[in-house]
Scaffold this active site. Structure first.
Site, PDB file in Angstrom:
ATOM      1  N   SER A  61      -7.215  -4.605  -5.178  1.00 44.90           N
ATOM      2  CA  SER A  61      -6.175  -5.529  -4.725  1.00 44.90           C
ATOM      3  C   SER A  61      -5.281  -4.907  -3.663  1.00 44.90           C
ATOM      4  O   SER A  61      -5.278  -3.688  -3.435  1.00 44.90           O
ATOM      5  CB  SER A  61      -5.302  -5.997  -5.896  1.00 44.90           C
ATOM      6  OG  SER A  61      -4.232  -5.102  -6.128  1.00 44.90           O
ATOM      7  N   VAL A  62      -4.484  -5.769  -3.048  1.00 41.37           N
ATOM      8  CA  VAL A  62      -3.511  -5.347  -2.042  1.00 41.37           C
ATOM      9  C   VAL A  62      -2.498  -4.378  -2.632  1.00 41.37           C
ATOM     10  O   VAL A  62      -1.907  -3.553  -1.907  1.00 41.37           O
ATOM     11  CB  VAL A  62      -2.795  -6.590  -1.451  1.00 41.37           C
ATOM     12  CG1 VAL A  62      -1.978  -7.312  -2.517  1.00 41.37           C
ATOM     13  CG2 VAL A  62      -1.915  -6.232  -0.257  1.00 41.37           C
ATOM     14  N   LYS A  63      -2.282  -4.419  -3.929  1.00 37.18           N
ATOM     15  CA  LYS A  63      -1.260  -3.595  -4.572  1.00 37.18           C
ATOM     16  C   LYS A  63      -1.626  -2.107  -4.612  1.00 37.18           C
ATOM     17  O   LYS A  63      -0.769  -1.265  -4.920  1.00 37.18           O
ATOM     18  CB  LYS A  63      -0.992  -4.097  -5.986  1.00 37.18           C
ATOM     19  CG  LYS A  63      -0.395  -5.507  -6.046  1.00 37.18           C
ATOM     20  CD  LYS A  63       0.972  -5.574  -5.394  1.00 37.18           C
ATOM     21  CE  LYS A  63       1.615  -6.929  -5.631  1.00 37.18           C
ATOM     22  NZ  LYS A  63       2.986  -7.000  -5.074  1.00 37.18           N
ATOM     23  N   ASP A  64      -2.870  -1.777  -4.304  1.00 36.07           N
ATOM     24  CA  ASP A  64      -3.242  -0.362  -4.220  1.00 36.07           C
ATOM     25  C   ASP A  64      -2.385   0.362  -3.189  1.00 36.07           C
ATOM     26  O   ASP A  64      -2.031   1.527  -3.351  1.00 36.07           O
ATOM     27  CB  ASP A  64      -4.715  -0.206  -3.845  1.00 36.07           C
ATOM     28  CG  ASP A  64      -5.661  -0.601  -4.952  1.00 36.07           C
ATOM     29  OD1 ASP A  64      -5.198  -0.938  -6.054  1.00 36.07           O
ATOM     30  OD2 ASP A  64      -6.885  -0.576  -4.711  1.00 36.07           O
ATOM     31  N   ALA A  67       1.031   1.100  -4.646  1.00 33.42           N
ATOM     32  CA  ALA A  67       0.919   2.108  -5.703  1.00 33.42           C
ATOM     33  C   ALA A  67       0.841   3.517  -5.107  1.00 33.42           C
ATOM     34  O   ALA A  67       1.538   4.438  -5.556  1.00 33.42           O
ATOM     35  CB  ALA A  67      -0.306   1.821  -6.571  1.00 33.42           C
TER      36      ALA A  67
END
Length: 360
Positions: A61-64, A67
Site C-alpha cells: 500500500s501507499v502507507k509503506d 511507515a
C-alpha cells in the site's frame, strides 16, 4: 530509494525494462511505483487518467512510504534505539507498513485499530508479528479513540515511540520528496490535476505541495471525500468545520478534523469532491472488469474523483490519482453478496458485473 534516473517512462513496458541496480531490503524497495494509464476511463472522458500503483509497494500500500519515513525520522532524532517498540493507532495499512519495517529493523510493533476494520488486515498484522488491539471506533475527541490509546500505551514503555501518523509531518514530507517528484517525471510535467482522498492527509499534502510548486501553480489539487467525513464541507465552505455525521464502507479515508499533515496544505487546495459509497463500489467492479485492476475501495473513491475532475477540466486534460492498495485486504466484504446487500450497496453494481460477487 532508487534515483530518479532509474524511474520508468509510463509508455515503456515494465515487462521489458529492469532496474539497473538492486535495492537494499524492504526499505529500499519502497517507492518508484508505476503510473498506470486507465484506458477505458480515459477514452470515455477524452482525457488522460492515470493511477499511481501504490499497491505495488512491498507492503502492499501507499502507507509503506509513511511507515519508512516516520521510523527513519525517529531513528535520526534518537527517539528509538535497537530493540525498541513502535506503537501506532491505525486503520490498518500504516500498521502493516510499520510491521514490515519493524521486522526489517528489529523493533517490536504494537497496533491499536478500530474494531470496524477488515479481518484480513488484522490477520495480516498478526502474521507479521505485531500485537494488535482492536478497540471500539469512537471519535477523536473521545479519550478512548484508538490514537489516544496508542499514545498512552507507548508512554508507559521504555525505548518506545508512538509514531503519530496523523500529526507527524514526516508522513507528508516523504510524499513531497518521493511520490510527487515521481508523478511529475512520469507525466513529463504534463499534469493538469491531482486528486485523492485523505485519512492522515500525508499523501494529498505532500504530493499536492510538490506538484503545485513544480508547476508554478498550474496543476490543480483536489480532495476526494467519502460520506461521514467533514473535509468536503470544510474545503468548500472556506474553513467551516462541522460535526461529523454519517459513515462510509471505505476504510482508512475520511476525517473528522484537519490533521497536522493536511494542515500543511489544506489552504492551497483547489477544491473538493464528495464521492458516495455507491459510486465507489461501482467503480471498484468496473476497474476489475475493464482494467484488470483488483483494488480496494479507497482506490475506487480516488478513481471516481479522477473521472469527475477530468470532466471538470475538459477534454485533453491529464489527471493523476492514487491506487492505494489491493482488494485482497477487503475481499470478504467487497465481493460478498450478503455484505453488500446488508450495507445497501447490492444495487450499486451493474448487472453485467455481478458475476464478480462470488462470495456469499
Amino acid at each position: 530509494m532508487e534515483s530518479s534516473s532509474q524511474r520508468i517512462d509510463v509508455q515503456q513496458s515494465r515487462e521489458t525494462v529492469a532496474s539497473s541496480n538492486a535495492v537494499n531490503g524492504f526499505i529500499g524497495s519502497v517507492g518508484n511505483t508505476p503510473l498506470i494509464y486507465l484506458k477505458t476511463l480515459s477514452e470515455l472522458t477524452g482525457c488522460k487518467i492515470y493511477g499511481k500503483a501504490e499497491f505495488q509497494n512491498p507492503g502492499g500500500s501507499v502507507k509503506d512510504r509513511a511507515a519508512v519515513s516516520i521510523i527513519q525520522d525517529a531513528e535520526k532524532k534518537g527517539l528509538i534505539k535497537p530493540g525498541g517498540t513502535v506503537v501506532e493507532g491505525t486503520a490498518g495499512n500504516t500498521g502493516i507498513g510499520l510491521a514490515h519495517v519493524c521486522r526489517a529493523r528489529g523493533y517490536k510493533c504494537v497496533i491499536f485499530m478500530p474494531n470496524t476494520q477488515s479481518q484480513e488486515k488484522i490477520d495480516l498484522l498478526r502474521m507479521l508479528g505485531a500485537e494488535v488491539y482492536p478497540v471500539p471506533a469512537v471519535p477523536y475527541e473521545n479519550p478512548l479513540n484508538y490514537n489516544h490509546q496508542a499514545k498512552e500505551y507507548a508512554e508507559k514503555l521504555e525505548n518506545a515511540i508512538w509514531t503519530d501518523q496523523f500529526d507527524n509531518t514526516a508522513n507528508a514530507y516523504v510524499h513531497y520528496i518521493s511520490t510527487g517528484p515521481e508523478i511529475w517525471e512520469q507525466t513529463k510535467g504534463k499534469i493538469d490535476g491531482f486528486v485523492c482522498a485523505t485519512g492522515t492527509g500525508g499523501t494529498l499534502a505532500g504530493v499536492g505541495k510538490y506538484l503545485k510548486e513544480r508547476s508554478n501553480g498550474r496543476t490543480q489539487i483536489w480532495l476526494a471525500d467519502p460520506p461521514g467525513s467533514v473535509l468536503y464541507e470544510y474545503v468548500t465552505s472556506g474553513g467551516n468545520l462541522i460535526e461529523r455525521s454519517g459513515s462510509s464502507v471505505t476504510e482508512g479515508i475520511g476525517q473528522g478534523r484537519v490533521t497536522s499533515n493536511l494542515g500543511t496544505f489544506v489552504n492551497d487546495l483547489t477544491g473538493a469532491l464528495h464521492i458516495p459509497d455507491e459510486k465507489a463500489i461501482s467503480m471498484l467492479y468496473q476497474l476489475l472488469d475493464t482494467e484488470g485492476l483488483y483494488v480496494g475501495s479507497s482506490s475506487a473513491v480516488n478513481v471516481v474523483a479522477a473521472v469527475e475532475l477530468a470532466q471538470k477540466l475538459g477534454k485533453g486534460s491529464t489527471v493523476v490519482t492514487i491506487l492505494c492498495d489491493g482488494a485482497y485486504r477487503y475481499q470478504s466484504r467487497l465481493f460478498s453478496k450478503k455484505w453488500l446487500e446488508s450495507n445497501g450497496l447490492g444495487h450499486a453494481i451493474p448487472d453485467s458485473l455481478k458475476k464478480y460477487t462470488v462470495l456469499d
